[in-house]
Scaffold this motif. Structure first.
Motif, PDB file in Angstrom:
ATOM      1  N   THR A  38      28.818  53.797  10.859  1.00 36.80           N
ATOM      2  CA  THR A  38      28.728  52.907   9.707  1.00 36.80           C
ATOM      3  C   THR A  38      28.771  53.736   8.429  1.00 36.80           C
ATOM      4  OG1 THR A  38      27.400  51.299  10.939  1.00 36.80           O
ATOM      5  CG2 THR A  38      27.348  51.141   8.537  1.00 36.80           C
ATOM      6  N   THR A  39      29.738  53.419   7.573  1.00 34.34           N
ATOM      7  CA  THR A  39      29.929  54.154   6.320  1.00 34.34           C
ATOM      8  C   THR A  39      29.731  53.219   5.134  1.00 34.34           C
ATOM      9  OG1 THR A  39      31.553  55.595   7.396  1.00 34.34           O
ATOM     10  CG2 THR A  39      31.501  55.607   4.984  1.00 34.34           C
ATOM     11  N   THR A  40      28.844  53.634   4.233  1.00 33.69           N
ATOM     12  CA  THR A  40      28.582  52.864   3.014  1.00 33.69           C
ATOM     13  C   THR A  40      28.945  53.713   1.801  1.00 33.69           C
ATOM     14  OG1 THR A  40      26.764  51.676   4.077  1.00 33.69           O
ATOM     15  CG2 THR A  40      26.851  51.609   1.667  1.00 33.69           C
ATOM     16  N   THR A  42      29.989  48.412  -3.956  1.00 39.28           N
ATOM     17  CA  THR A  42      29.539  48.958  -2.671  1.00 39.28           C
ATOM     18  C   THR A  42      30.399  48.396  -1.542  1.00 39.28           C
ATOM     19  OG1 THR A  42      27.257  49.197  -3.445  1.00 39.28           O
ATOM     20  CG2 THR A  42      27.607  49.178  -1.062  1.00 39.28           C
ATOM     21  N   THR A  43      30.869  49.298  -0.685  1.00 41.09           N
ATOM     22  CA  THR A  43      31.692  48.907   0.457  1.00 41.09           C
ATOM     23  C   THR A  43      31.078  49.469   1.733  1.00 41.09           C
ATOM     24  OG1 THR A  43      33.685  49.003  -0.916  1.00 41.09           O
ATOM     25  CG2 THR A  43      33.998  48.989   1.482  1.00 41.09           C
ATOM     26  N   THR A  44      30.970  48.636   2.759  1.00 38.84           N
ATOM     27  CA  THR A  44      30.425  49.066   4.049  1.00 38.84           C
ATOM     28  C   THR A  44      31.464  48.831   5.136  1.00 38.84           C
ATOM     29  OG1 THR A  44      28.156  48.550   3.380  1.00 38.84           O
ATOM     30  CG2 THR A  44      28.578  48.768   5.741  1.00 38.84           C
ATOM     31  N   THR A  88      29.499  53.675  -2.521  1.00 35.59           N
ATOM     32  CA  THR A  88      29.325  53.015  -3.817  1.00 35.59           C
ATOM     33  C   THR A  88      30.071  53.802  -4.880  1.00 35.59           C
ATOM     34  OG1 THR A  88      27.140  52.170  -3.205  1.00 35.59           O
ATOM     35  CG2 THR A  88      27.677  52.208  -5.548  1.00 35.59           C
ATOM     36  N   THR A 135      32.239  49.527   9.366  1.00 36.24           N
ATOM     37  CA  THR A 135      31.701  49.921  10.666  1.00 36.24           C
ATOM     38  C   THR A 135      32.841  50.133  11.645  1.00 36.24           C
ATOM     39  OG1 THR A 135      29.640  48.689  10.316  1.00 36.24           O
ATOM     40  CG2 THR A 135      30.199  49.261  12.586  1.00 36.24           C
ATOM     41  N   ARG A 150      26.931  58.007   5.778  1.00 33.86           N
ATOM     42  CA  ARG A 150      27.553  57.770   7.088  1.00 33.86           C
ATOM     43  C   ARG A 150      26.500  57.941   8.174  1.00 33.86           C
ATOM     44  NH1 ARG A 150      31.818  61.483   7.521  1.00 33.86           N
ATOM     45  NH2 ARG A 150      33.332  59.905   6.896  1.00 33.86           N
TER      46      ARG A 150
END
Length: 231
Positions: free
Chosen positions: A194-196, A203-205, A198, A207, A151
């Motif tokens: 912004t959060t990424t 993988t999900t992003t 996995t 914002t 994050r």
């Protein structure tokens, strides 16, 4: 008798000139550090205006600039469960935050005494903060392979204005202690987040937009005690 009066006059002029040497003159530069805990339990403090410079345009007028940079970082290692196939593997949780504050301003000094230099002034303030969280091969505080979380934010950017009143006392030639208080406002805006993530190879992003703005007016002791030098 005339020689005695002449000698006394020269001595008085010499003492007056020596007294005037305590304070900075046109073209001098000062640098100073914030001192926490007072003189009996002094230690340098990473607070606002830790390092500040002044340039004297005239003996009673100075331009000033202050800088404060602070960084916090913490990493916790997460190990695999003893006796499991992941026993010798390690993940981590990491948090970090960096803050930068800059002030640019001017001071008007008054006569005071031979050693005391009171002043009033004003600052323009600029500040920013950045934040980041990372989780690698961890989930819920346990080691879990191929798990990732990051994050960034919310950071912030702000600006403000501040009036100040203070004084420098020269304890020796070109060496002084100072105190200062200020009153002003600061306005800041939070940045995006912004959060990424996995999980299981996917993988999900995401914002998220700014959470909003902040505005505050307050009075404060900017630095309880300052130690400064004139160059």
């Amino acid at each position: 008798m005339k020689k005695l009066l002449l000698s006394l006059s020269i001595a008085c002029l010499g003492l007056a000139a020596q007294a005037q040497d305590f304070k900075p003159a046109k073209g001098d530069v000062t640098t100073e550090f914030g001192l926490a805990g007072g003189l009996n339990n002094a230690e340098f403090d990473l607070n606002e205006g830790l390092l500040r410079f002044r340039y004297f345009v005239k003996s009673d007028l100075a331009i000033r600039a202050g800088f404060n940079v602070s960084n916090f970082s913490n990493t916790d290692n997460i190990y695999g469960v003893v006796g499991s196939p992941n026993e010798n593997k390690v993940g981590y949780n990491k948090d970090s935050e960096t803050t930068l504050m800059i002030n640019l301003g001017v001071e008007k000094h008054f006569a005071g005494t031979d050693r005391l230099s009171p002043y009033v002034g004003a600052d323009f303030l600029i500040g920013s903060t950045s934040k980041k969280e990372s989780r690698e091969n961890t989930l819920g505080g346990n080691y879990v392979e191929n798990e990732h979380f990051e994050r960034k934010g919310p950071g912030s950017f702000g600006f403000g204005l501040r009036g100040v009143i203070g004084a420098d006392y020269y304890i020796a030639k070109r060496l002084y202690l100072g105190a200062e208080a200020g009153f002003g406002f600061m306005s800041s805006k939070d940045g995006e987040v912004t959060t990424t993530t996995t999980t299981g190879g996917t993988t999900t992003t995401v914002t998220n937009k700014s959470a909003g703005k902040n505005f505050g007016i307050d009075s404060s002791i900017i630095t309880a005690v300052r130690v400064g030098f004139v160059f």
